[in-house]
Design a protein around this motif. Structure first.
Motif, PDB file in Angstrom:
ATOM      1  N   UNK A  64      32.654 -28.530  28.277  1.00  0.00           N
ATOM      2  CA  UNK A  64      31.714 -27.567  28.861  1.00  0.00           C
ATOM      3  C   UNK A  64      30.272 -27.991  28.640  1.00  0.00           C
ATOM      4  N   UNK A  65      29.994 -29.258  28.898  1.00  0.00           N
ATOM      5  CA  UNK A  65      28.628 -29.749  28.852  1.00  0.00           C
ATOM      6  C   UNK A  65      28.144 -30.252  27.520  1.00  0.00           C
ATOM      7  N   UNK A  66      28.962 -30.176  26.464  1.00  0.00           N
ATOM      8  CA  UNK A  66      28.548 -30.626  25.139  1.00  0.00           C
ATOM      9  C   UNK A  66      29.520 -31.672  24.615  1.00  0.00           C
ATOM     10  N   UNK A  67      29.029 -32.686  23.874  1.00  0.00           N
ATOM     11  CA  UNK A  67      29.929 -33.704  23.319  1.00  0.00           C
ATOM     12  C   UNK A  67      31.021 -33.082  22.445  1.00  0.00           C
ATOM     13  N   UNK A  68      32.219 -33.627  22.576  1.00  0.00           N
ATOM     14  CA  UNK A  68      33.372 -33.143  21.810  1.00  0.00           C
ATOM     15  C   UNK A  68      34.021 -34.369  21.172  1.00  0.00           C
ATOM     16  N   UNK A  69      33.619 -34.666  19.946  1.00  0.00           N
ATOM     17  CA  UNK A  69      33.970 -35.933  19.316  1.00  0.00           C
ATOM     18  C   UNK A  69      35.124 -35.819  18.321  1.00  0.00           C
ATOM     19  N   UNK A  70      35.932 -34.792  18.427  1.00  0.00           N
ATOM     20  CA  UNK A  70      37.021 -34.611  17.461  1.00  0.00           C
ATOM     21  C   UNK A  70      38.019 -35.761  17.516  1.00  0.00           C
ATOM     22  N   UNK A 227      41.838 -52.548  20.594  1.00  0.00           N
ATOM     23  CA  UNK A 227      41.879 -51.090  20.614  1.00  0.00           C
ATOM     24  C   UNK A 227      40.979 -50.488  19.537  1.00  0.00           C
ATOM     25  N   UNK A 228      40.870 -51.193  18.407  1.00  0.00           N
ATOM     26  CA  UNK A 228      40.100 -50.673  17.280  1.00  0.00           C
ATOM     27  C   UNK A 228      38.609 -50.906  17.424  1.00  0.00           C
ATOM     28  N   UNK A 229      38.200 -51.755  18.353  1.00  0.00           N
ATOM     29  CA  UNK A 229      36.787 -52.151  18.392  1.00  0.00           C
ATOM     30  C   UNK A 229      36.065 -51.834  19.699  1.00  0.00           C
ATOM     31  N   UNK A 230      36.739 -51.955  20.855  1.00  0.00           N
ATOM     32  CA  UNK A 230      36.014 -51.878  22.128  1.00  0.00           C
ATOM     33  C   UNK A 230      35.409 -50.497  22.355  1.00  0.00           C
ATOM     34  N   UNK A 231      36.224 -49.449  22.278  1.00  0.00           N
ATOM     35  CA  UNK A 231      35.664 -48.109  22.511  1.00  0.00           C
ATOM     36  C   UNK A 231      34.616 -47.730  21.467  1.00  0.00           C
ATOM     37  N   UNK A 232      34.863 -47.952  20.150  1.00  0.00           N
ATOM     38  CA  UNK A 232      33.806 -47.647  19.182  1.00  0.00           C
ATOM     39  C   UNK A 232      32.514 -48.429  19.430  1.00  0.00           C
ATOM     40  N   UNK A 233      32.647 -49.696  19.846  1.00  0.00           N
ATOM     41  CA  UNK A 233      31.448 -50.494  20.119  1.00  0.00           C
ATOM     42  C   UNK A 233      30.670 -49.915  21.297  1.00  0.00           C
ATOM     43  N   UNK A 234      31.370 -49.605  22.399  1.00  0.00           N
ATOM     44  CA  UNK A 234      30.682 -49.048  23.563  1.00  0.00           C
ATOM     45  C   UNK A 234      30.060 -47.693  23.235  1.00  0.00           C
ATOM     46  N   UNK A 236      28.990 -46.721  20.298  1.00  0.00           N
ATOM     47  CA  UNK A 236      27.814 -46.970  19.452  1.00  0.00           C
ATOM     48  C   UNK A 236      26.642 -47.462  20.278  1.00  0.00           C
ATOM     49  N   UNK A 237      26.919 -48.285  21.272  1.00  0.00           N
ATOM     50  CA  UNK A 237      25.848 -48.797  22.115  1.00  0.00           C
ATOM     51  C   UNK A 237      25.196 -47.694  22.936  1.00  0.00           C
ATOM     52  N   UNK A 238      25.999 -46.779  23.451  1.00  0.00           N
ATOM     53  CA  UNK A 238      25.458 -45.749  24.338  1.00  0.00           C
ATOM     54  C   UNK A 238      24.944 -44.534  23.567  1.00  0.00           C
ATOM     55  N   UNK A 239      25.615 -44.158  22.487  1.00  0.00           N
ATOM     56  CA  UNK A 239      25.233 -42.939  21.762  1.00  0.00           C
ATOM     57  C   UNK A 239      25.448 -43.143  20.268  1.00  0.00           C
ATOM     58  N   UNK A 240      24.507 -43.795  19.593  1.00  0.00           N
ATOM     59  CA  UNK A 240      24.678 -44.073  18.158  1.00  0.00           C
ATOM     60  C   UNK A 240      24.895 -42.818  17.309  1.00  0.00           C
ATOM     61  N   UNK A 241      24.220 -41.723  17.649  1.00  0.00           N
ATOM     62  CA  UNK A 241      24.376 -40.498  16.854  1.00  0.00           C
ATOM     63  C   UNK A 241      25.777 -39.922  16.997  1.00  0.00           C
ATOM     64  N   UNK A 242      26.308 -39.968  18.216  1.00  0.00           N
ATOM     65  CA  UNK A 242      27.669 -39.465  18.414  1.00  0.00           C
ATOM     66  C   UNK A 242      28.694 -40.367  17.740  1.00  0.00           C
ATOM     67  N   UNK A 243      28.429 -41.668  17.737  1.00  0.00           N
ATOM     68  CA  UNK A 243      29.305 -42.585  17.012  1.00  0.00           C
ATOM     69  C   UNK A 243      29.315 -42.254  15.531  1.00  0.00           C
ATOM     70  N   UNK A 244      28.149 -42.002  14.965  1.00  0.00           N
ATOM     71  CA  UNK A 244      28.062 -41.658  13.548  1.00  0.00           C
ATOM     72  C   UNK A 244      28.779 -40.324  13.274  1.00  0.00           C
ATOM     73  N   UNK A 245      28.636 -39.373  14.178  1.00  0.00           N
ATOM     74  CA  UNK A 245      29.319 -38.087  14.002  1.00  0.00           C
ATOM     75  C   UNK A 245      30.830 -38.274  14.009  1.00  0.00           C
TER      76      UNK A 245
END
Length: 548
Positions: A64-70, A227-234, A236-245
């Motif tokens: 609903x318009x907000x990041x959902x990083x669960x 599988x362990x690296x590609x999505x986390x890398x992308x 991190x590149x696009x949204x470092x704060x969301x990656x950290x969360x």
């Protein structure tokens, strides 16, 4: 494998294989379509899928318009694809839920292959049938939850480990794929399970200390690496704060915080719930281990599921969150151990389980038919009155296709339990067919009644009709959950916002059914109030700011 598998005196003929395949197919397919998303997991998972389809952003899960990083997005990707491909024929939520059927089918396939490898050619079907008979699998396997993708990954890992002493290439590929799929489903839990199982097997049992096993573990790591690296890398590149969360707040940081605080009473949650969730496989598994306890050092076919179960139990019990759905991976090794017990069960024990299952499911089927007929005919029985009170406003309608399917399924079940031959598999096949029959009756005769109370469609329609067209935005209070936000977006195109500055003119409040006002009446006017028909706890109120 070093242990010589016993010869099965009752091999699975092609006709029996077709029958068992049909049983698995019916179990998987029933309940996937025909109802709205239900609270909680079904609703918020579809909310992420719907947001993905609406926004076109497949990298960052949003709700609903907000990041959902669960959770990572593999399940959401699959559900979005099935929803989009099938949208000409199915509602979006029904199409998305077919992803659950896809992963449940894969899980049955790989646990069956693992059972065949560990216990012989005729034991593959038994492993799959025992798994679908587990009570904990029934509802969860037909919901939109990311745990089903993790379950598939764990089944692949067990299948890969079963080959790791003999075929390093096959074992490495499937174990690595399973680890990677699990990671893209639920995060770091899958690699942790892989590392612990791969380490403990050779540490505890010398049968696993061989060159092929080491090669398979190394290859598994290489296969899982993308599988362990590609999505986390992308990410991190696009949204470092969301990656950290995602990586820290929702994964590593939570584990460290738990280690500092230590376990609490919830650490024993799975020990208390497994006897129910894994019934009837758990007592069969316990019997297999107990019977072979003096030969465990030679029974590498028992060592793998036993180590996997202990690792899963400890890791999941010590995780930051415990929930019934999180126990699903533990059902896989339990089903394998139960499969091993089929050659050890005495006929008396098998017959006792068989008759208990037959009587239980026959009684439940009679009650479901009788209750449905009472609602339809309005027989004024006390039970009928209670069911009508629980779903106020529900009007039962005789639906020809649903009743025909329910009737045909009941007759086929009676024929099946009558025709299944005498064997140790009879009890588990009858149990699985009985639980499938109850699920069919619930998803045909009772589906309109269930959907009437569980769906948010009517409530959101009422809210949408009451909303003023000129309002700038809708704020929400902290109590409004993810499932509710998702359904507001899907059914009403209503996106609620956090609004600490009180900028929005409308405020949607979720609270208890109490009479006192929840907002300052000098500043806000209540313009709508409602809830789902059967929900006595959630009450929603819409307030509009009074302009001075």
């Amino acid at each position: 494998m070093y242990f010589i598998k016993p010869t099965d005196p009752n091999p699975v003929t092609p006709a029996k294989a077709v029958m068992l395949a049909l049983l698995c197919t019916v179990w998987v397919a029933t309940g996937l379509v025909g109802h709205d998303p239900w609270k909680p997991e079904d609703a918020y998972s579809f909310g992420v899928v719907y947001s993905m389809l609406q926004s076109g952003n497949w990298l960052i899960p949003t709700l609903a318009g907000e990041p959902f990083m669960a959770n990572p997005p593999l399940y959401y990707w699959t559900a979005a694809l099935t929803a989009k491909l099938l949208s000409p024929w199915l509602a979006l939520h029904d199409g998305a839920r077919l992803a659950s059927g896809f992963y449940s089918a894969l899980t049955l396939l790989f646990i069956g292959l693992a059972g065949r490898k560990l216990y012989g050619e005729n034991r593959g079907w038994a492993a799959s049938i025992i798994l679908i008979g587990c009570i904990g699998m029934l509802v969860r396997s037909h919901e939109m939850i990311t745990d089903l993708t993790l379950l598939t990954g764990c089944a692949m890992m067990l299948y890969g480990f079963a080959h790791s002493q003999e075929r390093a290439l096959r074992a490495g590929i499937w174990t690595g794929l399973g680890c990677g799929i699990g990671f893209l489903s639920k995060g770091f839990i899958s690699p942790l399970l892989f590392v612990l199982i791969a380490s403990l097997l050779p540490a505890l049992f010398r049968n696993w200390r061989c060159r092929n096993y080491l090669l398979s573990v190394g290859l598994s790591t290489l296969v899982a690496l993308p599988f362990l690296t590609i999505w986390p890398y992308l990410l991190h590149q696009q949204a470092p704060k969301l990656f950290a969360e995602w990586a820290w707040s929702l994964n590593i940081g939570g584990w460290l915080s738990f280690i500092q605080k230590g376990p609490d009473t919830e650490a024993f949650y799975y020990l208390k719930s497994l006897p129910w969730l894994a019934w009837p496989a758990l007592p069969l598994a316990v019997w297999a281990v107990w019977r072979e306890r003096k030969r465990l050092a030679q029974r590498d076919d028992l060592q793998l599921p036993l180590v996997a179960f202990v690792v899963m139990l400890v890791v999941l019990s010590l995780s930051t969150n415990v929930k019934e759905a999180y126990a699903l991976p533990m059902l896989l090794p339990v089903a394998l151990l139960a499969t091993a017990s089929l050659s050890m069960l005495k006929r008396g024990a098998a017959n006792a389980l068989d008759w208990f299952g037959l009587m239980t499911f026959a009684l439940l089927a009679i009650l479901l038919w009788w209750g449905w007929a009472g609602l339809l005919l309005d027989n004024h029985a006390k039970v009928t009155s209670l069911m009508k009170e629980y779903q106020p406003g529900f009007v039962p309608v005789f639906q020809n296709p649903a009743v025909a399917i329910a009737f045909a399924s009941t007759v086929l079940w009676l024929v099946l339990v009558w025709r299944v031959g005498r064997s140790m598999r009879r009890a588990v096949v009858n149990w699985a067919s009985g639980i499938t029959l109850i699920w069919i009756l619930a998803m045909t005769l009772w589906l309109p009644w269930l959907d009437s109370g569980k769906s948010y469609r009517g409530m959101v329609a009422s809210l949408s009709a009451a909303m003023p067209a000129e309002a700038n935005c809708v704020a929400r209070n902290a109590s409004l959950g993810d499932a509710q936000r998702a359904m507001l977006h899907y059914f009403g195109n209503i996106i609620t916002r956090r609004d600490p500055a009180r900028f929005c003119e409308l405020r949607l409040i979720q609270g208890e059914k109490i009479s006192r006002p929840l907002m300052d009446e000098s500043r806000y006017e209540k313009i709508w109030e409602g809830s789902r028909k059967t929900d006595n706890h959630e009450q929603y109120r819409l307030y509009k700011e009074i302009k001075k």
